[in-house]
Motif scaffolding. Structure first.
Motif, PDB file in Angstrom:
ATOM      1  N   THR A 125       0.720  -1.352  -0.019  1.00 35.09           N
ATOM      2  CA  THR A 125       0.015   0.074  -0.069  1.00 35.09           C
ATOM      3  C   THR A 125       0.824   1.340   0.185  1.00 35.09           C
ATOM      4  OG1 THR A 125      -1.691  -1.082   1.380  1.00 35.09           O
ATOM      5  CG2 THR A 125      -1.857   1.061   1.363  1.00 35.09           C
ATOM      6  N   VAL A 156       2.130   1.924  -3.371  1.00 38.44           N
ATOM      7  CA  VAL A 156       1.220   2.120  -4.502  1.00 38.44           C
ATOM      8  C   VAL A 156       0.716   3.867  -4.186  1.00 38.44           C
ATOM      9  CG1 VAL A 156      -1.313   1.947  -5.143  1.00 38.44           C
ATOM     10  CG2 VAL A 156       0.018  -0.022  -4.738  1.00 38.44           C
ATOM     11  N   LYS A 193       3.357   6.519  -5.375  1.00 42.02           N
ATOM     12  CA  LYS A 193       3.195   6.693  -6.748  1.00 42.02           C
ATOM     13  C   LYS A 193       2.430   7.733  -7.270  1.00 42.02           C
ATOM     14  CE  LYS A 193       6.347   3.550  -7.990  1.00 42.02           C
ATOM     15  NZ  LYS A 193       7.733   3.893  -8.767  1.00 42.02           N
ATOM     16  N   SER A 212      -1.969   6.131  -9.772  1.00 43.59           N
ATOM     17  CA  SER A 212      -1.769   4.689  -9.469  1.00 43.59           C
ATOM     18  C   SER A 212      -3.243   4.312  -8.771  1.00 43.59           C
ATOM     19  CB  SER A 212      -0.572   4.249  -8.863  1.00 43.59           C
ATOM     20  OG  SER A 212      -0.534   4.920  -7.414  1.00 43.59           O
ATOM     21  N   PHE A 255      -6.119   1.383  -9.674  1.00 47.46           N
ATOM     22  CA  PHE A 255      -6.237   0.330  -9.043  1.00 47.46           C
ATOM     23  C   PHE A 255      -7.763   0.295  -8.555  1.00 47.46           C
ATOM     24  CE2 PHE A 255      -4.550  -1.750  -4.592  1.00 47.46           C
ATOM     25  CZ  PHE A 255      -4.116  -2.749  -5.428  1.00 47.46           C
ATOM     26  N   THR A 277      -7.274  -1.866  -1.529  1.00 51.97           N
ATOM     27  CA  THR A 277      -7.487  -0.828  -2.340  1.00 51.97           C
ATOM     28  C   THR A 277      -7.992   0.209  -1.310  1.00 51.97           C
ATOM     29  OG1 THR A 277      -8.281  -2.062  -4.083  1.00 51.97           O
ATOM     30  CG2 THR A 277      -9.313   0.134  -3.993  1.00 51.97           C
ATOM     31  N   ALA A 311      -5.159   1.925   0.449  1.00 55.08           N
ATOM     32  CA  ALA A 311      -4.516   2.840  -0.361  1.00 55.08           C
ATOM     33  C   ALA A 311      -5.283   4.204  -0.441  1.00 55.08           C
ATOM     34  CB  ALA A 311      -4.359   2.488  -2.089  1.00 55.08           C
TER      35      ALA A 311
END
Length: 488
Positions: free
Chosen positions: A174, A177, A180, A184, A188, A321, A324
């Motif tokens: 996480t 991700v 980025k 990103s 996702f 998800t 993130a």
């Protein structure tokens, strides 16, 4: 608000010298995001919200509802509690950030002062988000542990070393991700969200294939704590109100990535409410049918080993998800409320530092997973009051008008300095709302006043905090020149 007016209305110092620097500053929350730079239209934001809402926590909340009431009352509690909580939270947060592209905690300076916003951030985000990251990571770990047990025919160990390793990996992935940037996260969301909606439908189909709808509606609660069915139902509603209000720290900063104010608000109904309600209903039906509220257990019982592996895999990635999304929004806020030293830490570095405490909770306090329901309901004592204050301030006191230049400019002598950087009216209203909640309903013991059965605790907390903020601001803030409130 037009792009040119945002440009003219905001002071962003060196970042304003070129568009590239401005984009970087806006992405990190240091400046408003211009309409032309925003990522999400209606359906993209709906997908993002769905991906955030469909996580194992929805199954767990639904299963927890089954502890208090059966499916008939439970579905009603899920719908009533979530729609009220989500709508009030969306009004308090997404309308402001979607209209101006402002970072949520920069906007909160108008309600609590620049130092008061730091206090709110610590209470509502640091404590809450670090806890949720740890819980979601442990949910991911339990799913992976269940997958391994299914594949080799062994027994799952929900607090074992495999769960712990998988949870740690979930937090680290996480971090990678989110480091980025939001692009990103968008990718996702677009991949995971539709697949998870399909998975919810499959799970619901499998439940109904083994138990008719009429049979499910007649099933009793798993372990109701009180003989008073009305009281058990209102507690179930309160749990779902807490679930709805729990989005307060997150959806505001997601909404600033949307094209306009309408796009910022309405997808919350389809995405957050719709997806969360679907996940909770599936969790509720599975829990009462199997007598087990943990989705990492009942999924394999309902679907069988083969489909269970796929289901657990999807749910595991759904948690990532959600992790993130909440990590991104939290760090964007942290950069705004933190000191100059904090703001100088590179994006990836500050993300990693924020993840250290969730990593510690996974390693040293895995029992936190089993107490998540109490943790969830406690958060509503704070979030419901914050929502009431946000609605009163933005809609009724300011008429939806904010000055971006003043919000992003020097704060020490600005209109949002209030009293030493704290707005005592906002903080007092927040404290009163919190006290009202706990006075009416104690999440730790489930003790409640008789009035709780008719009004819940979250709704009075929201209303009292908002009313106090409005009245006291009208009486005292205008005369002292606090907060840049309009004179009318």
């Amino acid at each position: 608000m037009s792009e040119s007016s945002i440009r003219e209305n905001v002071s962003f110092d060196e970042a304003g010298k070129n568009l590239v620097a401005y984009r970087e500053a806006a992405e990190r929350g240091d400046a408003p995001i211009l309409p032309s730079e925003r990522l999400w239209g209606f359906w993209e934001f709906t997908y993002a919200n769905s991906a955030l809402a469909i996580a194992t926590w929805a199954f767990l909340i639904g299963g927890s509802v089954g502890l208090f009431v059966g499916p008939r009352e439970g579905i009603a509690a899920i719908i009533i509690g979530n729609i009220i909580g989500v709508v009030l939270t969306a009004f308090a947060t997404t309308c402001m950030t979607g209209r101006y592209g402002v970072e949520q905690f920069v906007g909160l300076r108008s309600q609590f002062g620049y130092n008061g916003t730091r206090l709110v951030y610590v209470l509502a985000v640091v404590v809450l988000t670090m806890g949720w990251l740890a819980v979601l990571a442990m949910m991911f770990g339990r799913s992976i542990d269940g997958l391994i047990a299914l594949s080799n025919g062994g027994q799952a160990s929900p607090t074992g070393i495999k769960m712990m390793i998988a949870a740690i990996l979930a937090i680290l992935v996480t971090w990678f991700v989110v480091a980025k940037g939001p692009t990103s996260i968008k990718f996702f969301n677009m991949v995971i969200s539709p697949a998870l909606v399909l998975l919810m439908g499959v799970m619901l189909y499998l439940i109904l294939s083994k138990h008719s709808f009429s049979e499910l509606m007649l099933l009793p609660a798993i372990d109701p704590p009180f003989e008073d069915k009305h009281l058990n139902f209102i507690i179930a509603v309160e749990v779902n109100l807490a679930a709805g209000f729990s989005w307060w720290p997150y959806i505001g900063n997601l909404a600033r990535l949307t094209k306009n104010e309408r796009t910022a608000f309405w997808p919350n109904i389809l995405g957050i409410f719709g997806a969360a309600a679907l996940g909770e209903i599936v969790g509720l039906l599975a829990a009462v049918a199997l007598g087990e509220s943990d989705p990492t257990i009942w999924m394999t019982k309902i679907a069988g080993p083969a489909v269970g592996v796929i289901a657990l895999l999807f749910v595991a990635f759904a948690n990532m998800t959600s992790m993130a999304n909440i990590l991104y929004t939290s760090i964007v806020g942290l950069r705004q409320v933190g000191t100059d030293t904090v703001r100088k830490i590179p994006w990836g570095g500050i993300l990693f530092l924020f993840c250290l405490i969730p990593l510690g909770l996974v390693v040293f306090y895995p029992q936190m997973y089993d107490g998540f329901l109490i943790f969830l309901v406690w958060t509503s004592a704070l979030n419901s009051a914050l929502a009431g204050i946000g609605i009163a301030d933005y809609f009724f006191l300011r008429g939806q008008r904010l000055d971006m230049r003043k919000l992003h400019g020097p704060q020490e002598k600005g209109p949002y300095s209030f009293l030493g950087g704290f707005n005592p009216i906002g903080i007092l209203s927040l404290a009163i709302g919190f006290v009202v909640y706990v006075w009416i309903f104690n999440p730790q013991t489930l003790d409640s006043l008789s009035v709780f059965k008719f009004v819940t605790a979250s709704v009075p907390s929201c209303l009292v905090a908002g009313l106090m903020h409005y009245v006291l601001s009208r009486l005292f803030a205008h005369g002292r020149g606090w907060g840049d409130y309009p004179s009318n």
